[in-house]
Motif scaffolding. Structure first.
Motif, PDB file in Angstrom:
ATOM      1  N   LYS A  28       0.831  -1.208   0.000  1.00 42.83           N
ATOM      2  CA  LYS A  28       0.000   0.000   0.000  1.00 42.83           C
ATOM      3  C   LYS A  28       0.867   1.259   0.000  1.00 42.83           C
ATOM      4  O   LYS A  28       0.575   2.251   0.669  1.00 42.83           O
ATOM      5  CB  LYS A  28      -0.933   0.015   1.211  1.00 42.83           C
ATOM      6  N   GLY A  29       1.985   1.190  -0.752  1.00 39.53           N
ATOM      7  CA  GLY A  29       2.816   2.370  -0.925  1.00 39.53           C
ATOM      8  C   GLY A  29       3.736   2.706   0.224  1.00 39.53           C
ATOM      9  O   GLY A  29       4.263   3.824   0.296  1.00 39.53           O
ATOM     10  N   ARG A  30       3.979   1.737   1.130  1.00 41.45           N
ATOM     11  CA  ARG A  30       4.833   2.008   2.291  1.00 41.45           C
ATOM     12  C   ARG A  30       5.529   0.714   2.706  1.00 41.45           C
ATOM     13  O   ARG A  30       4.894  -0.339   2.750  1.00 41.45           O
ATOM     14  CB  ARG A  30       3.973   2.547   3.435  1.00 41.45           C
ATOM     15  N   PRO A  31       6.824   0.753   3.027  1.00 41.91           N
ATOM     16  CA  PRO A  31       7.501  -0.477   3.478  1.00 41.91           C
ATOM     17  C   PRO A  31       6.934  -0.955   4.811  1.00 41.91           C
ATOM     18  O   PRO A  31       6.509  -0.143   5.651  1.00 41.91           O
ATOM     19  CB  PRO A  31       8.963  -0.061   3.603  1.00 41.91           C
ATOM     20  N   GLU A 225      -1.969  -7.708   3.972  1.00 43.28           N
ATOM     21  CA  GLU A 225      -2.632  -6.884   2.960  1.00 43.28           C
ATOM     22  C   GLU A 225      -4.149  -6.936   3.126  1.00 43.28           C
ATOM     23  O   GLU A 225      -4.845  -5.927   2.983  1.00 43.28           O
ATOM     24  CB  GLU A 225      -2.244  -7.355   1.557  1.00 43.28           C
ATOM     25  N   ALA A 226      -4.663  -8.131   3.473  1.00 44.60           N
ATOM     26  CA  ALA A 226      -6.112  -8.271   3.670  1.00 44.60           C
ATOM     27  C   ALA A 226      -6.585  -7.424   4.854  1.00 44.60           C
ATOM     28  O   ALA A 226      -7.658  -6.799   4.791  1.00 44.60           O
ATOM     29  CB  ALA A 226      -6.460  -9.737   3.891  1.00 44.60           C
ATOM     30  N   GLU A 227      -5.811  -7.405   5.922  1.00 45.98           N
ATOM     31  CA  GLU A 227      -6.178  -6.597   7.089  1.00 45.98           C
ATOM     32  C   GLU A 227      -6.172  -5.114   6.751  1.00 45.98           C
ATOM     33  O   GLU A 227      -7.043  -4.351   7.200  1.00 45.98           O
ATOM     34  CB  GLU A 227      -5.209  -6.878   8.250  1.00 45.98           C
ATOM     35  N   LEU A 228      -5.189  -4.690   5.971  1.00 47.46           N
ATOM     36  CA  LEU A 228      -5.152  -3.278   5.558  1.00 47.46           C
ATOM     37  C   LEU A 228      -6.371  -2.922   4.712  1.00 47.46           C
ATOM     38  O   LEU A 228      -6.941  -1.836   4.841  1.00 47.46           O
ATOM     39  CB  LEU A 228      -3.868  -2.996   4.796  1.00 47.46           C
ATOM     40  N   ASN A 229      -6.766  -3.846   3.834  1.00 50.38           N
ATOM     41  CA  ASN A 229      -7.945  -3.611   3.001  1.00 50.38           C
ATOM     42  C   ASN A 229      -9.206  -3.481   3.866  1.00 50.38           C
ATOM     43  O   ASN A 229     -10.072  -2.648   3.602  1.00 50.38           O
ATOM     44  CB  ASN A 229      -8.121  -4.754   1.997  1.00 50.38           C
ATOM     45  N   LYS A 230      -9.297  -4.310   4.930  1.00 51.07           N
ATOM     46  CA  LYS A 230     -10.439  -4.211   5.838  1.00 51.07           C
ATOM     47  C   LYS A 230     -10.515  -2.853   6.515  1.00 51.07           C
ATOM     48  O   LYS A 230     -11.572  -2.293   6.756  1.00 51.07           O
ATOM     49  CB  LYS A 230     -10.336  -5.295   6.935  1.00 51.07           C
ATOM     50  N   GLU A 231      -9.327  -2.314   6.815  1.00 50.44           N
ATOM     51  CA  GLU A 231      -9.264  -1.032   7.496  1.00 50.44           C
ATOM     52  C   GLU A 231      -9.384   0.135   6.535  1.00 50.44           C
ATOM     53  O   GLU A 231      -9.393   1.287   6.950  1.00 50.44           O
ATOM     54  CB  GLU A 231      -7.945  -0.926   8.288  1.00 50.44           C
TER      55      GLU A 231
END
Length: 233
Positions: A28-31, A225-231
């Motif tokens: 998501k654009g960040r390390p 990545e899935a958790e970030l998408n949820k948030e």
């Protein structure tokens, strides 16, 4: 004084399909390392941040520290030949700031979902005892086997806990243990609190979080990545 030491020297050998250590994979654009750095930056009681990293990645990290305005960053320590050697290097790097009763909070760069609440508990626990560590309960039945083929003994599940990071310690006691340890002892240590416990430090356990997982495999990366998408990140 509360000092965060972020361990980012690993090579990510279990993610062979990736061209870089896992903590530097950009999601998501960040390390990945910057997700935990931002949490330590926001925490009001964290005074300084040091990063243990291979010299070949330090310029990359520095660029992202500037982009994300990680103003508490105070310096690098070189990666060691084992995790505990890296921790020792981090302890040496912050020695000018850390007094006897300073709290050092040691965290894995590949655990992006550390929370401010967990950091709160680490700081409080190290002030109450000699150190603190988040743990989660073991859900499956665990067996002891000497050869991996037959059961040697049964273990009481209610007494078993899996350790997480960050782990916190009073600087003076923890540093002296490392100063006195042999190279072999450091190399054979598997957890930050292991060497502390073996040398008489009292470590407080407190509930961690399932979400505070370490990214080790491709499946972990997918879950992150899935958790970030949820948030909605």
């Amino acid at each position: 004084m509360n000092i965060a030491i972020i361990l980012a020297g690993g090579v990510g050998s279990r993610m062979k399909t990736i061209d870089r250590p896992k903590q530097y994979i950009e999601v998501k654009g960040r390390p990945i390392i910057n997700y935990c750095l931002r949490t330590f930056q926001r925490h009001k009681e964290v005074d300084e941040i040091y990063i243990v990293a291979d010299v070949s990645w330090q310029d990359y990290i520095t660029d992202w520290i500037k982009k994300d305005k990680i103003t508490k960053f105070c310096g690098f320590a070189p990666a060691g030949k084992s995790r505990q050697h890296s921790i020792y290097n981090g302890l040496i790097a912050c020695e000018q700031s850390a007094g006897e009763e300073a709290v050092v909070i040691i965290h894995d760069a590949a655990r992006p979902f550390v929370t401010e609440e967990i950091i709160d508990e680490c700081i409080a626990g190290a002030k109450e005892m000699d150190g603190a560590m988040p743990v989660i309960t073991v859900k499956d039945t665990v067996y002891c086997s000497k050869d991996g083929k037959s059961i040697a003994s049964l273990l009481e599940r209610s007494q078993l806990f899996a350790g997480q990071a960050p782990e916190s310690f009073r600087y003076g006691k923890y540093r002296r243990i490392h100063d006195a340890a042999t190279d072999e002892e450091l190399a054979n240590t598997r957890g930050s609190s292991e060497i502390a416990y073996k040398n008489g430090m009292e470590i407080r356990l407190f509930p961690g979080a399932e979400k505070n997982f370490k990214i080790t495999t491709m499946e972990d990366l997918t879950n992150f990545e899935a958790e970030l998408n949820k948030e909605g990140v």
